[in-house]
Design an enzyme around this catalytic site. Structure first.
Site, PDB file in Angstrom:
ATOM      1  N   HIS A 388       0.812  -1.222   0.000  1.00  0.00           N
ATOM      2  CA  HIS A 388       0.000   0.000   0.000  1.00  0.00           C
ATOM      3  C   HIS A 388       0.843   1.269   0.000  1.00  0.00           C
ATOM      4  O   HIS A 388       0.313   2.368  -0.130  1.00  0.00           O
ATOM      5  CB  HIS A 388      -1.028  -0.024   1.149  1.00  0.00           C
ATOM      6  CG  HIS A 388      -0.504   0.378   2.490  1.00  0.00           C
ATOM      7  ND1 HIS A 388      -0.192  -0.535   3.474  1.00  0.00           N
ATOM      8  CD2 HIS A 388      -0.270   1.608   3.015  1.00  0.00           C
ATOM      9  CE1 HIS A 388       0.220   0.124   4.551  1.00  0.00           C
ATOM     10  NE2 HIS A 388       0.184   1.422   4.295  1.00  0.00           N
ATOM     11  N   ASP A 436      -0.318  -7.508   1.681  1.00  0.00           N
ATOM     12  CA  ASP A 436       0.228  -6.146   1.642  1.00  0.00           C
ATOM     13  C   ASP A 436       1.757  -6.199   1.705  1.00  0.00           C
ATOM     14  O   ASP A 436       2.370  -5.903   2.734  1.00  0.00           O
ATOM     15  CB  ASP A 436      -0.345  -5.359   2.838  1.00  0.00           C
ATOM     16  CG  ASP A 436      -0.013  -3.879   2.773  1.00  0.00           C
ATOM     17  OD1 ASP A 436       0.419  -3.411   1.700  1.00  0.00           O
ATOM     18  OD2 ASP A 436      -0.196  -3.198   3.807  1.00  0.00           O
ATOM     19  N   SER A 532       4.204   2.534   8.116  1.00  0.00           N
ATOM     20  CA  SER A 532       3.867   1.498   7.139  1.00  0.00           C
ATOM     21  C   SER A 532       5.059   1.109   6.280  1.00  0.00           C
ATOM     22  O   SER A 532       5.859   1.962   5.898  1.00  0.00           O
ATOM     23  CB  SER A 532       2.765   1.993   6.215  1.00  0.00           C
ATOM     24  OG  SER A 532       1.539   1.907   6.873  1.00  0.00           O
TER      25      SER A 532
HETATM   26  C1  4AZ Z   1      -1.275   3.583   8.900  1.00  0.00           C
HETATM   27  O1  4AZ Z   1      -2.254   4.310   8.747  1.00  0.00           O
HETATM   28  C2  4AZ Z   1      -1.244   2.702  10.086  1.00  0.00           C
HETATM   29  N1  4AZ Z   1      -1.452   0.764  14.678  1.00  0.00           N
HETATM   30  C3  4AZ Z   1      -0.129   1.939  10.333  1.00  0.00           C
HETATM   31  C4  4AZ Z   1      -0.100   1.115  11.449  1.00  0.00           C
HETATM   32  C5  4AZ Z   1      -1.168   1.044  12.289  1.00  0.00           C
HETATM   33  C6  4AZ Z   1      -2.282   1.806  12.060  1.00  0.00           C
HETATM   34  C7  4AZ Z   1      -2.316   2.635  10.947  1.00  0.00           C
HETATM   35  C8  4AZ Z   1      -1.120   0.121  13.477  1.00  0.00           C
HETATM   36  O2  4AZ Z   1      -0.350   3.564   8.115  1.00  0.00           O
END
Ligand code: 4AZ
Length: 590
Positions: A388, A436, A532
């Site tokens: 993503h 992902d 992420s």
């Molecule tokens: C995000 O929005 C995201 N708490 C990444 C990790 C988590 C929540 C959201 C995990 O990229």
């Protein structure tokens, strides 16, 4: 009605539904997978094999290390041990004759007594035309019996072992003490010691020939042998294919429990060879523990010493050579980091990373933003990230930044690599975040060299088995994402979180195979927006780091009861290997 239920009972027996009900030791779901010594998700393959898609396959002789002890095959060909084992592995036939080059006189024959015996009898060995010598009754266990039967042409090994008094008229005053690891295909590969057989019983064996139904008190091995259930999970390879030792919640007696739920014999602890996938059998603390236990049993040790001193070694086992081959195989340098004390503070609820603590952490930038995602360097020119975070057709717009700690202050040697290729998992689902995961190939700095050596960066190891780490294991997540005040971070942050196995209970139908939850019970440490694509790294018993997860999604950040969701990297090991073409993406020569 009655006759029907009786019928059902019989057919259940035939289907084997009533067996393997030993819930204290065996893990039933695992048993159903049919794992054996050839399942590299559970155990290491032999050095003349390689792990492909979870199974050990025979290497070709040229893939063996060149230097190695020469041995002689049953066809009187001199070659090195690994090459011989590789040939033997392919043809599935015992070929080992003796240590050293072939010479005209050498012979090694194993037979059963009486001469007309087909599968049950006393084991006799004929070395170099000397008279037939029986094998001593001690030591004589399943390891030795399985090897003897394999040698005689029974691939599944032995059903039973026994010892009997030697016959009066026996021509030999001696017997051969045999000590095997249990994986040999020929008795000649074991340690054989000639001793005077006064008062010694001799070894008898029943080799496995026909399959039968196992009784309710028995365990059915993957090779379809039946063994008594209490012999499972005891560190002894009774089945001969190890299937009785690879799905164990706990281990019996003094045998040792590997994190991968495999039981290994106590003597494998601290023997300078890693037997558990994550190395827990060879840690400092295990060695100390074993030593102090041994010291408590000093009498015991003295008895062992005496037994050893009284004998003259006639032939050396090939086990030492097998270990040596392992050390000659290439190993990937990965997963090594500095574990220094760190400065306080906040990922959500974490600390600021110091130099070389997360050498695999990279930042992914596109043309507009600062850091939009994290990534993890796995060696060569390859970076793993979340699907993503990237688009395949925008490869030219990304940059991979290595060696970076702070996004505004330069502390080490930061390098920016162009990206030549982005590979998004073919089954990535943009709505559910299923699969992902993506790979990015960096462009080498030097156009004449196909390699990327980011200076202040080093690769993390890629886990090849889902059994390497499990629920409750403490791992580290890192990134430049938002902290608990939802403010942007400049310094790289990290935190300790714990693997969780109940992800489907928490996220229901939003959870898919290939995902994994990790967090803390109170949600105080978590990944968040901006983290992420970055790594969740778990460390083995020797502090080697494996990228267990890639930050993917979660219900908000730092919420109690809503752990972060990670792409489970071990699930994609084959996918990663296929696309990177790196057969060395993992630490060992898989
Ligand atoms: C995000 O929005 C995201 N708490 C990444 C990790 C988590 C929540 C959201 C995990 O990229």
């Amino acid at each position: 009605m009655k006759s029907l239920s009786a019928l059902m009972f019989i057919s259940c027996l035939q289907l084997g539904i009533f067996q393997q009900k030993d819930n204290t030791y065996l893990i039933e779901e695992c048993v159903n997978n049919g794992y054996t010594q050839n399942s590299c998700e559970k155990v290491f393959c032999q050095p003349w094999q390689r792990c492909v898609d979870g199974s050990c396959f025979c290497k070709l002789p040229y893939q063996c290390p060149k230097n190695g002890t020469l041995v002689c095959s049953t066809e009187k060909r001199t070659l090195n041990y690994c090459q011989l084992k590789s040939l033997e592995c392919q043809r599935k036939k015992s070929r080992f004759m003796n240590r050293g080059r072939c010479s005209s006189q050498e012979t090694f024959q194993v037979s059963l007594k009486p001469e007309n015996a087909t599968s049950t009898g006393i084991i006799q060995v004929e070395v170099n035309q000397s008279p037939k010598t029986p094998v001593c009754g001690s030591p004589w266990g399943m390891n030795e019996a399985n090897v003897a039967c394999r040698h005689l042409g029974f691939p599944e090994g032995a059903d039973r072992t026994d010892t009997v008094d030697p016959e009066e008229d026996s021509d030999s005053m001696e017997c051969l003490k045999a000590r095997c690891r249990g994986t040999e295909t020929s008795l000649a590969e074991c340690t054989l010691t000639r001793v005077n057989k006064t008062n010694e019983k001799v070894a008898k064996v029943a080799c496995h020939t026909t399959h039968r139904e196992c009784s309710p008190k028995e365990f059915r091995c993957v090779n379809r042998k039946c063994i008594l259930s209490f012999k499972t999970c005891n560190g002894v390879n009774d089945c001969g294919d190890l299937s009785d030792e690879v799905c164990c919640k706990a281990c019996r007696g003094k045998s040792f429990h590997c994190h991968s739920d495999v039981c290994i014999p106590r003597k494998y602890i601290c023997n300078n060879e890693v037997d558990c996938l994550t190395g827990e059998d060879e840690t400092r603390s295990q060695c100390d523990k074993k030593r102090s236990e041994d010291n408590e049993n000093t009498g015991n040790r003295r008895a062992q010493q005496n037994a050893r001193e009284g004998t003259e070694v006639a032939e050396q086992s090939m086990d030492e050579e097998r270990r040596k081959i392992k050390t000659l195989l290439p190993q990937l340098q990965c997963g090594i980091a500095n574990h220094t004390a760190t400065r306080r503070k906040r990922i959500v609820g974490g600390f600021t990373a110091g130099k070389d603590e997360f050498p695999w952490q990279v930042a992914i930038k596109d043309e507009r933003t600062t850091v939009n995602c994290g990534g993890v360097y796995i060696g060569g020119c390859w970076v793993l990230t979340a699907a993503h975070c990237v688009r395949e057709n925008r490869a030219h717009t990304y940059q991979v930044w290595t060696g970076m700690l702070n996004t505004v202050v330069q502390e080490g040697i930061i390098e920016a690599f162009q990206v030549v290729k982005v590979i998004v998992h073919e089954k990535y689902n943009t709505k559910t975040y299923e699969n992902d995961i993506a790979l990015m190939e960096m462009k080498p700095k030097d156009t004449n060299s196909p390699t990327c050596y980011p200076v202040d960066s080093s690769p993390v190891c890629v886990p090849w088995s889902k059994y390497m780490f499990k629920g409750g294991h403490q791992c580290k997540v890192s990134g430049w994402g938002l902290n608990e005040e939802f403010s942007r971070q400049f310094g790289l942050k990290w935190g300790y979180i714990y693997l969780m196995e109940n992800c489907s209970e928490i996220y229901g139908n939003r959870y898919f195979e290939g995902m994994e939850c990790a967090g803390t019970h109170d949600g105080s440490v978590d990944s968040c927006k901006g983290d992420s694509g970055g790594p969740l790294v778990c460390f083995d018993s020797n502090n080697v780091g494996y990228v267990w997860g890639v930050v993917s999604w979660g219900e908000n950040c730092g919420e109690k009861g809503h752990p972060g969701v990670y792409t489970k990297v071990a699930h994609y090991f084959n996918w990663i290997g296929r696309h990177t073409g790196l057969n060395l993406i993992s630490r060992y020569n898989l």
